[in-house]
Design a protein around this motif. Structure first.
Motif, PDB file in Angstrom:
ATOM      1  N   SER A 356       0.819  -1.217   0.000  1.00  0.00           N
ATOM      2  CA  SER A 356       0.000   0.000   0.000  1.00  0.00           C
ATOM      3  C   SER A 356       0.854   1.268   0.000  1.00  0.00           C
ATOM      4  CB  SER A 356      -0.919   0.002   1.227  1.00  0.00           C
ATOM      5  OG  SER A 356      -0.160  -0.034   2.423  1.00  0.00           O
ATOM      6  N   THR A 357       2.008   1.212   0.664  1.00  0.00           N
ATOM      7  CA  THR A 357       2.859   2.395   0.759  1.00  0.00           C
ATOM      8  C   THR A 357       3.753   2.560  -0.462  1.00  0.00           C
ATOM      9  OG1 THR A 357       2.873   2.110   3.166  1.00  0.00           O
ATOM     10  CG2 THR A 357       4.513   3.618   2.226  1.00  0.00           C
ATOM     11  N   ALA A 358       4.293   1.450  -0.946  1.00  0.00           N
ATOM     12  CA  ALA A 358       5.199   1.496  -2.105  1.00  0.00           C
ATOM     13  C   ALA A 358       4.725   0.474  -3.123  1.00  0.00           C
ATOM     14  CB  ALA A 358       6.637   1.212  -1.666  1.00  0.00           C
ATOM     15  N   PRO A 359       3.730   0.804  -3.922  1.00  0.00           N
ATOM     16  CA  PRO A 359       3.174  -0.179  -4.865  1.00  0.00           C
ATOM     17  C   PRO A 359       4.129  -0.546  -5.994  1.00  0.00           C
ATOM     18  CG  PRO A 359       2.205   1.987  -5.228  1.00  0.00           C
ATOM     19  CD  PRO A 359       3.034   2.098  -3.996  1.00  0.00           C
ATOM     20  N   GLY A 360       5.194   0.217  -6.183  1.00  0.00           N
ATOM     21  CA  GLY A 360       6.112  -0.086  -7.267  1.00  0.00           C
ATOM     22  C   GLY A 360       7.191  -1.089  -6.925  1.00  0.00           C
ATOM     23  N   PHE A 361       7.286  -1.511  -5.664  1.00  0.00           N
ATOM     24  CA  PHE A 361       8.291  -2.500  -5.280  1.00  0.00           C
ATOM     25  C   PHE A 361       8.008  -3.850  -5.957  1.00  0.00           C
ATOM     26  CE2 PHE A 361       9.668  -0.579  -0.918  1.00  0.00           C
ATOM     27  CZ  PHE A 361      10.087   0.562  -1.581  1.00  0.00           C
ATOM     28  N   GLN A 362       9.079  -4.547  -6.341  1.00  0.00           N
ATOM     29  CA  GLN A 362       8.957  -5.908  -6.845  1.00  0.00           C
ATOM     30  C   GLN A 362       9.058  -6.871  -5.663  1.00  0.00           C
ATOM     31  OE1 GLN A 362      11.295  -6.926 -10.370  1.00  0.00           O
ATOM     32  NE2 GLN A 362      11.923  -4.776 -10.547  1.00  0.00           N
ATOM     33  N   HIS A 363       8.023  -7.638  -5.442  1.00  0.00           N
ATOM     34  CA  HIS A 363       7.994  -8.549  -4.306  1.00  0.00           C
ATOM     35  C   HIS A 363       8.524  -9.918  -4.715  1.00  0.00           C
ATOM     36  CE1 HIS A 363       5.712  -6.138  -1.294  1.00  0.00           C
ATOM     37  NE2 HIS A 363       5.389  -5.466  -2.399  1.00  0.00           N
ATOM     38  N   VAL A 364       9.380 -10.452  -3.863  1.00  0.00           N
ATOM     39  CA  VAL A 364      10.024 -11.740  -4.095  1.00  0.00           C
ATOM     40  C   VAL A 364       9.675 -12.659  -2.946  1.00  0.00           C
ATOM     41  CG1 VAL A 364      12.207 -12.934  -4.464  1.00  0.00           C
ATOM     42  CG2 VAL A 364      11.906 -10.614  -5.323  1.00  0.00           C
ATOM     43  N   GLY A 365       9.354 -13.907  -3.264  1.00  0.00           N
ATOM     44  CA  GLY A 365       9.027 -14.891  -2.247  1.00  0.00           C
ATOM     45  C   GLY A 365      10.118 -15.922  -2.069  1.00  0.00           C
ATOM     46  N   ARG A 366       9.899 -16.792  -1.123  1.00  0.00           N
ATOM     47  CA  ARG A 366      10.805 -17.911  -0.878  1.00  0.00           C
ATOM     48  C   ARG A 366      10.310 -19.115  -1.667  1.00  0.00           C
ATOM     49  NH1 ARG A 366      15.301 -15.642   1.655  1.00  0.00           N
ATOM     50  NH2 ARG A 366      14.596 -14.078   3.169  1.00  0.00           N
ATOM     51  N   LEU A 367      10.685 -20.295  -1.209  1.00  0.00           N
ATOM     52  CA  LEU A 367      10.257 -21.517  -1.882  1.00  0.00           C
ATOM     53  C   LEU A 367       8.847 -21.881  -1.409  1.00  0.00           C
ATOM     54  CD1 LEU A 367      11.365 -23.505  -3.964  1.00  0.00           C
ATOM     55  CD2 LEU A 367      12.120 -24.948  -2.092  1.00  0.00           C
ATOM     56  N   PHE A 368       7.883 -21.034  -1.782  1.00  0.00           N
ATOM     57  CA  PHE A 368       6.496 -21.248  -1.406  1.00  0.00           C
ATOM     58  C   PHE A 368       5.807 -22.120  -2.457  1.00  0.00           C
ATOM     59  CE2 PHE A 368       6.869 -16.728   0.463  1.00  0.00           C
ATOM     60  CZ  PHE A 368       7.505 -17.231   1.593  1.00  0.00           C
ATOM     61  N   THR A 369       4.615 -22.539  -2.125  1.00  0.00           N
ATOM     62  CA  THR A 369       3.821 -23.292  -3.089  1.00  0.00           C
ATOM     63  C   THR A 369       3.298 -22.352  -4.178  1.00  0.00           C
ATOM     64  OG1 THR A 369       1.814 -22.965  -1.779  1.00  0.00           O
ATOM     65  CG2 THR A 369       3.143 -24.925  -1.303  1.00  0.00           C
TER      66      THR A 369
END
Length: 542
Positions: A356-369
Motif C-alpha cells: 500500500s505504501t510502495a506499490p512499485g516494489f517488486q515482491h520476491v518470495g521464498r520456496l512457497f507453493t
C-alpha cells in the motif's frame, strides 16, 4: 503486531556462541569451514529425499551431518550428478574396460585350473567328492567375480535410458544467460557490504546488488550481515568487551567510526580460496572502508540503474524500533528518491503495508507453493539452489515464475543454472562467471547418443578381445601341460621291453630249482644231486 522472523536469533547466537565461543569462527575462515563440511558431506551417496532409506548411514556421514546440523545448516546435496552424469557414464565405461584385463585373466585362469583338475581326477574321487570339491569352489569364485562385473557393465550400457541432465539439449532451446546479483557486492574484490565491494560488482556487470540490513539503536538502517561486529570490523581493538553484542545495540555515531576493510586487505588468510591477490591501490582502498548506510547503497543503485535486494534483520528485543522497523526502512527507501521498481522486496512480513505504501516494489518470495505465490501476487522467488529440484523447477516454470538462486560461485553450477533456464543468480564470484559465454558440459542429444553408442560398441569389442586373448593363452598353456603329463606317465616301448627282459633274468637267478630242472633236461646229462652251495660272500653292510 508485526510478524517478525528471526526473533530468536539473538538468543541462539548468545546462547551457543557465547558458551562455546566458536573458536573456529574466531581463529579460522568460517565460510571455508562450512564449505568444507558441505563439500565432504555432498560427496556421499545421495539418500532419497522422499523415501526412507533402509540402509544405515556410515560413521563419516553421521559425523559430517552432525557438524553441519550443529552449525545450523540443512543437509542438502549438490547437483553434481545432474551436470556430470553423461561424463560419469562415459568415464565409468572406460574404467570397466580397464578392469576387464585383470578380471578376464582371473576368470580364464580359474577355468584352466578347473579343467586341469577335472583331467587328473578319477571317477571314484568324483563320486566321493561330488558334493563339495575343489571344482565347485573354483566355479563359485568365477561366479563371484564375473557376475558383478558383467551386471555393472550391463547397467552402464543402459544407463542413458534413465539419465537426465539439463546440459543435454538442442542449441536452439538454450535459454539466455542468467543475470547476476552481487552477493554483498563483489566480496572477492572488496570487503563485503562496503561501497568498494558494490562498486566492483557494478564494474563487472552486476544486474542487481544484494545486501543485509540492520537497524542501529538510533534508528539508522546500515549494511551488515553478521550478528556481531567481530569478523568484519575492528571492534575487538576499539571496544573488545562489546565485540559480541548485536549490531543493532550500537548507535550510528559509533558504527560509523569502525574500520570495515582491514580484515579483508591485511588478513593472512584469504576470505575466499580462489581469491586473487589485490593490487596495491585496491589494498589501500579496501583498508579504508567504513560501514555504509542503506542510503549509500540506494544512491549508487539509482545512479547505475541497478536492482537492490536485501535481507532485513529484525532488531533485538527492547530495541526502540523493534515494532516498526519495517515501516522505518520503507520510509528511508522512499525518502532516498530511488525508483520503486529498482527495489526487490524480499522480507516476508508486513507485505500489505509495503504494497500500500510502495506499490512499485517488486515482491520476491521464498520456496512457497504455487498457490501461495499466486495468492500473494508474487512472480519471482529467491531460493537456495540445493533446495530446488528438477520437478519443482518445472512446476515453477509452468507457472511463469522467475527464479533467482543463491549462492552460485562455481562455473559448473552456473552452467547448470543456465541450461535450466534460471533467470538470475546471486554470486560472490561475479568477475569469473561474467566471462562465461557458453555453458560448460553442454552437448546436443544427437552428439551424446553418438558418443554413447560408439563407446558401448568399442568397449564391448575390446572386452571381448581381452577375454578371447586370455582364453587363447590359457588354452596354449593347458596343451603344453597335458603333453608333459602324458610324456611322464607313458614310458617308451624299448624301455618296456628292456624292463621285461630284466625281470625275467631276475626270476631265473632267484629260483635255483628252475635252473636245476633246466640243466637235467639237457641231452647227455647225468642226474646229479645238487649239493647245497655254501655262501662264501659276506653279507652286505647295512
Amino acid at each position: 503486531m508485526h510478524n517478525v522472523n528471526n526473533i530468536e536469533t539473538e538468543s541462539q547466537e548468545t546462547g551457543r556462541w557465547r558458551n562455546f565461543n566458536s573458536w573456529i569462527k574466531r581463529n579460522f575462515n568460517y565460510e571455508c569451514y562450512l564449505n568444507f563440511l558441505t563439500g565432504c558431506y555432498s560427496c556421499k551417496l545421495e539418500a532419497e529425499q522422499r523415501k526412507k532409506s533402509r540402509r544405515p548411514l556410515c560413521c563419516c556421514s553421521l559425523v559430517l551431518g552432525f557438524l553441519l546440523c550443529w552449525e545450523g545448516k540443512e543437509l542438502y546435496l549438490h547437483w553434481y550428478h545432474k551436470v556430470y552424469a553423461p561424463y560419469l557414464h562415459l568415464s565409468s565405461i572406460s574404467v570397466m574396460v580397464l578392469l576387464s584385463w585383470p578380471v578376464a585373466f582371473y576368470l580364464i585362469h580359474l577355468e584352466g585350473e578347473a579343467r586341469i583338475r577335472r583331467y587328473k581326477i578319477t571317477s571314484n574321487e568324483r563320486k566321493r567328492n561330488k558334493r563339495c570339491n575343489m571344482l565347485t569352489k573354483l566355479r563359485a569364485l568365477q561366479v563371484a567375480v564375473g557376475l558383478p562385473f558383467f551386471l555393472i557393465l550391463l547397467c552402464l550400457y543402459v544407463m542413458p535410458f534413465g539419465n537426465y541432465s539439463p546440459c543435454i539439449q538442442e542449441k536452439d532451446k538454450l535459454g539466455p544467460k542468467p543475470s547476476f546479483f552481487g552477493h554483498r557486492g563483489a566480496p572477492m574484490l572488496g570487503p563485503e557490504n562496503t561501497m568498494m565491494s558494490f562498486e566492483k560488482a557494478v564494474e563487472h556487470g552486476a544486474f542487481g546488488l544484494e545486501s543485509d540490513v540492520h537497524i542501529s539503536y538510533d534508528r539508522v538502517p546500515f549494511l551488515m550481515h553478521d550478528l556481531s561486529l567481530r569478523r568484519t570490523t575492528n571492534i575487538k581493538e576499539v571496544l573488545p568487551n562489546a565485540s559480541l553484542r548485536h549490531p543493532s545495540l550500537f548507535n550510528w555515531d559509533f558504527l560509523s567510526t569502525l574500520n570495515a576493510g582491514k580484515w579483508f586487505s591485511h588478513s593472512q588468510i584469504k576470505p575466499f580460496y580462489h581469491m586473487k591477490p589485490l593490487s596495491e591501490a585496491d589494498k589501500e582502498k579496501a583498508g579504508n572502508q567504513k560501514i555504509p548506510k542503506l542510503t549509500d547503497l540506494l544512491e549508487l543503485a539509482q545512479k547505475e540503474k541497478k536492482l537492490v535486494i536485501f535481507d532485513l534483520n529484525s532488531p533485538v528485543p527492547k530495541h526502540p524500533a523493534r515494532k516498526e522497523f519495517v515501516r522505518l526502512v520503507v520510509n528511508v527507501i522512499l525518502a532516498s528518491g530511488i525508483e520503486q521498481h529498482l527495489i526487490v522486496w524480499l522480507p516476508g512480513f508486513d507485505r500489505k503495508y509495503v504494497r500500500s505504501t510502495a506499490p512499485g516494489f517488486q515482491h520476491v518470495g521464498r520456496l512457497f507453493t504455487i498457490e501461495r505465490l499466486t495468492k500473494e501476487n508474487i512472480s519471482r522467488i529467491n531460493v537456495d539452489y540445493k533446495r530446488l529440484f528438477y520437478n519443482g523447477l518445472r512446476e515453477y516454470k509452468a507457472a511463469n515464475i522467475n527464479i533467482n538462486i543463491y549462492i552460485v560461485n562455481e562455473p559448473w553450477l552456473f552452467s547448470l543454472a543456465w541450461c535450466s533456464r534460471i533467470q538470475s543468480v546471486t554470486t560472490d564470484n561475479i568477475q569469473v562467471l561474467n566471462q562465461i559465454n557458453h555453458p560448460y558440459f553442454f552437448m546436443t542429444p544427437s552428439f551424446y547418443m553418438f558418443m554413447w553408442i560408439l563407446l558401448d560398441v568399442v568397449s564391448a569389442i575390446f572386452i571381448f578381445a581381452v577375454f578371447y586373448f586370455h582364453w587363447w593363452r590359457e588354452s596354449q598353456s593347458e596343451k603344453i601341460l597335458k603333453g608333459i603329463s602324458s610324456y611322464t606317465e607313458t614310458p617308451s616301448v624299448s624301455l618296456q621291453k628292456e624292463n621285461t627282459e630284466n625281470e625275467a633274468a631276475l626270476n631265473i637267478m632267484e629260483s635255483p630249482e628252475t635252473l636245476t630242472k633246466s640243466v637235467g633236461e639237457l641231452p647227455g646229462s647225468q642226474s646229479v644231486n645238487p649239493e647245497p652251495v655254501q655262501e662264501t660272500t659276506q653279507p652286505l653292510m647295512p
